[in-house]
Design a protein around this motif. Structure first.
Motif, short mmCIF file in Angstrom:
data_model
loop_
_atom_site.label_atom_id
_atom_site.label_comp_id
_atom_site.label_asym_id
_atom_site.label_seq_id
_atom_site.Cartn_x
_atom_site.Cartn_y
_atom_site.Cartn_z
N LEU A 464 45.53 -18.99 60.47
CA LEU A 464 46.23 -19.45 61.80
C LEU A 464 47.82 -19.44 61.29
O LEU A 464 48.49 -19.54 62.36
N ARG A 467 49.11 -16.76 63.44
CA ARG A 467 48.69 -16.58 64.69
C ARG A 467 47.39 -15.92 64.87
O ARG A 467 47.22 -15.35 66.03
N VAL A 469 44.24 -16.66 65.80
CA VAL A 469 43.40 -17.67 66.48
C VAL A 469 42.21 -17.13 66.64
O VAL A 469 40.99 -17.84 66.40
N GLN A 498 48.69 -24.54 68.25
CA GLN A 498 47.56 -23.79 67.78
C GLN A 498 46.35 -24.25 68.14
O GLN A 498 45.23 -23.53 68.22
#
Length: 676
Positions: A464, A467, A469, A498
């Motif tokens: 994460l 990025r 996700v 996030q």
């Protein structure tokens, strides 16, 4: 009277002798003041007469006992012995009454022993001599030069032996004085004679053992020490050690330590361990009460015998002198482990690891497998609780605390390469901001594609950071099904934005899975959405619906309770739907009265929506029967107003004949009062 007449005569022959005789006469007549004056005149005479001085010193010594000046009494008798021993013996036998002689001998024994033990400091005593004479010179000579104690005590002990040849204490005092005078062979002969008379006397055995070691007869010394141990009276060694010289005490210490280690290398039976403990105790006494290595070894021996509290006492003695002693800290920790005292064991072992982990880890690995599992389990439990608290507070952790956790986690991975230890170490690295190091360790321990769910979840959280996700949602949803607490902990490492994206992605995937009737897998995604959104009502509703399909009604009910508690800004339509859902869950759990209350609230908020929901599930007819049942119950309890209200709402759901009959009965029963 005769003495006074002779003293009054013009001739001064035997003047001092007459004064001494008159002094004893006054002493026997209980006139101590006059007796002391006569004795003092004899002692301070410019031309003293030795025999008279001896009598005067013996008399003054008796008076000083009654005044509590036992040390000065001993000085008087030592001075008398220095003048003439035989005369002193004759004086005591002739002039000291039998009823006072026993006390006198005891006082002289005790004072002689204390002089040899250097427990008397005569320089501070308040004594003065007005005139200088032979006896005064002798007294001062002894009084101000403590190095002359041994010869003086030897003369005193010789006096005591002559007075009572059967008294062992006097013979021991004589042997001790000979030893301090450097006449060890004579002391040995005297002790050997005493030993032949009574082979089991501990004070004799202790002195003989020390002398034999000093003379180089190690075997004989060992045998005597073993016999001393069997007597069970090791306390007699204390006064002996006060008498012996430093080099001889060191000799005893090193010998007993060596002997104990030799015993422990052999048999590990209880009797052997007890013998080793006795030798270690002798070594500790010889060292003055503190010998680190001996205390540590003795503590371990006590632990083997199951005497845990005594072992802790020895470890505490070491830690009092050296609070950072690794062996004492880890040893005491293992004792607490044996006693199942988790908090104390963890505290000691962590303290030891902080000082020198390289020494503690092998010690833990030397334990039995069961004990190792218990130690690592307790350390992991403590470390996990501490880390969770640190991460949850969001405050920057103190360097010392986080450093301790890093040290502990690294030690756990070395003690046992269990998955949970590597995961804990990874978590600590993440908490410390060392994400690359955490990723490296995770991949080294589990590979680049971990099969372990907890490891995959950590990898997802680390991903994460870049990025990713979508890739993180799947492994985190699996963890959500297995351990929600661990997932909540991991989400602390994910920033708020996030977490929002993660919640949305998880909720979307959960909907897709529910459409495909894969409710079990969907539950993980919905749980992830709930945790990532910090209990968003929308995601709580989704999870409750999923739980209802899985017939996990109690868990679904908890979710809906959280939703309803958050009602406020929601529209009446939304609130009505929530109450209908809550009512259905309560019906499923056979909590019919509470279910009826929620359905009534739904009807009150939005009747069309509530009726439509009821029609779909659980059905109007079924729910009407429940309303009738609860209304009937309230009617029987004469709660007419509540019964009327339930009946009224039940008729809105369905025009049940049973409800209509009940309403009519309510009207008749309550005709005398208004229930509108």
């Amino acid at each position: 009277d005769v003495c006074e007449q002779l003293l009054a005569a013009e001739q001064n022959t035997y003047h001092n002798t007459l004064l001494a005789l008159r002094g004893f006469c006054s002493l026997h007549a209980q006139d101590q003041h006059r007796a002391l004056q006569d004795f003092q005149r004899v002692i301070e005479h410019d031309s003293p007469h030795p025999s008279s001085c001896i009598k005067a010193l013996c008399g003054r010594g008796l008076i000083r006992i009654s005044g509590g000046s036992n040390y000065l009494t001993a000085l008087d008798y030592i001075t008398a012995c220095q003048l003439k021993l035989d005369e002193t013996i004759f004086t005591i036998k002739s002039y000291v009454p039998w009823n006072q002689r026993g006390l006198l001998l005891k006082v002289l024994q005790e004072e002689g022993q204390m002089m040899l033990q250097k427990k008397r400091y005569p320089g501070g005593s308040s004594v003065s001599f007005q005139k200088t004479g032979l006896c005064t010179f002798l007294t001062l000579k002894f009084f101000f030069f403590p190095s002359r104690d041994a010869p003086g005590v030897f003369q005193l002990a010789s006096l005591l032996v002559e007075l009572d040849s059967s008294d062992e204490a006097s013979r021991l005092l004589c042997a001790d004085a000979l030893y301090q005078m450097g006449r060890g062979e004579e002391a040995h002969k005297m002790l050997s004679l005493a030993h032949s008379r009574n082979p089991q006397r501990a004070p004799v055995l202790a002195r003989l053992a020390l002398l034999q070691l000093k003379r180089g007869f190690v075997y004989d010394g060992n045998q005597l020490l073993r016999r001393l141990i069997r007597t069970g009276d090791s306390s007699c060694l204390l006064p002996v050690l006060d008498i012996f010289q430093d080099e001889d005490r060191k000799l005893l210490q090193s010998h007993c330590r060596w002997r104990a280690l030799a015993i422990l290398k052999g048999k590990q039976e209880g009797a052997a361990i007890k013998e080793a403990i006795a030798h270690l105790s002798f070594a500790i006494l010889a060292a003055g009460g503190y010998a680190e290595d001996c205390l540590l070894t003795r503590a371990r021996c006590y632990g083997r015998l199951g005497q845990m509290k005594t072992a802790i006492f020895d470890f505490n003695a070491v830690l009092k002198e050296d609070p950072r002693n690794v062996q004492a800290l880890s040893g005491r920790g293992f004792v607490h482990l044996a006693l199942r005292q988790q908090k104390e064991a963890v505290q000691d072992l962590i303290s030891a690891l902080k000082v020198e982990a390289g020494a503690v880890i092998p010690a833990i690995l030397s334990l039995k497998p069961e004990a190792q599992r218990l130690v690592t389990g307790w350390l992991l439990q403590h470390g996990r609780a501490t880390l969770t608290e640190l991460v949850a507070t969001k405050d920057p952790p103190g360097e010392e605390t986080l450093g301790d956790l890093l040290m502990m986690a690294k030690a756990l991975t070395k003690i046992c390469r269990a998955a949970q230890h590597h995961i804990f170490y990874t978590d600590v690295l993440m908490a410390n901001g060392e994400h690359q190091e955490a990723l490296k360790h995770l991949q080294e321990a589990f590979g680049h594609c971990p099969a372990e769910d907890f490891a995959r979840a950590r990898l997802a959280v680390l991903q994460l950071q870049s990025r990713n996700v979508a890739g993180a949602a799947a492994p985190l949803s699996v963890l959500a099904r297995r351990d929600e607490k661990d997932l909540a902990f991991l989400l602390n490492f994910v920033d708020t934005k996030q977490q929002q994206h993660l919640a949305q992605a998880a909720a979307q995937e959960g909907k897709v899975l529910m459409k495909g009737h894969d409710h079990q897998q969907a539950l993980g995604y919905h749980s992830l959405a709930v945790l990532a959104s910090r209990d968003s009502p929308r995601y709580l509703r989704h999870r409750a619906a999923c739980l209802m399909h899985l017939k996990k009604y109690e868990k679904a009910l908890k979710d809906m309770e959280k939703v309803i508690q958050g009602h406020g800004s929601n529209s009446p339509k939304t609130q009505a739907g929530d109450h209908c859902c809550q009512g259905f869950l309560l019906l499923a759990l056979a909590q019919e009265e509470a279910a009826v209350q929620h359905y009534m609230q739904a009807l009150q908020l939005d009747e069309p929506l509530a009726l439509g929901t009821i029609t779909e599930c659980p059905g109007r007819e079924s729910l009407t029967k429940t309303f009738h049942k609860i209304a009937q119950f309230n009617f029987e309890k004469q709660r007419y107003e509540e019964a009327w209200k339930i009946t009224d709402y039940g008729l809105k759901i369905d025009k049940s004949s049973e409800l209509q009959k009940l309403k009519a009965r309510l009207k008749r029963e309550a005709s005398s009062c208004s229930i509108h």
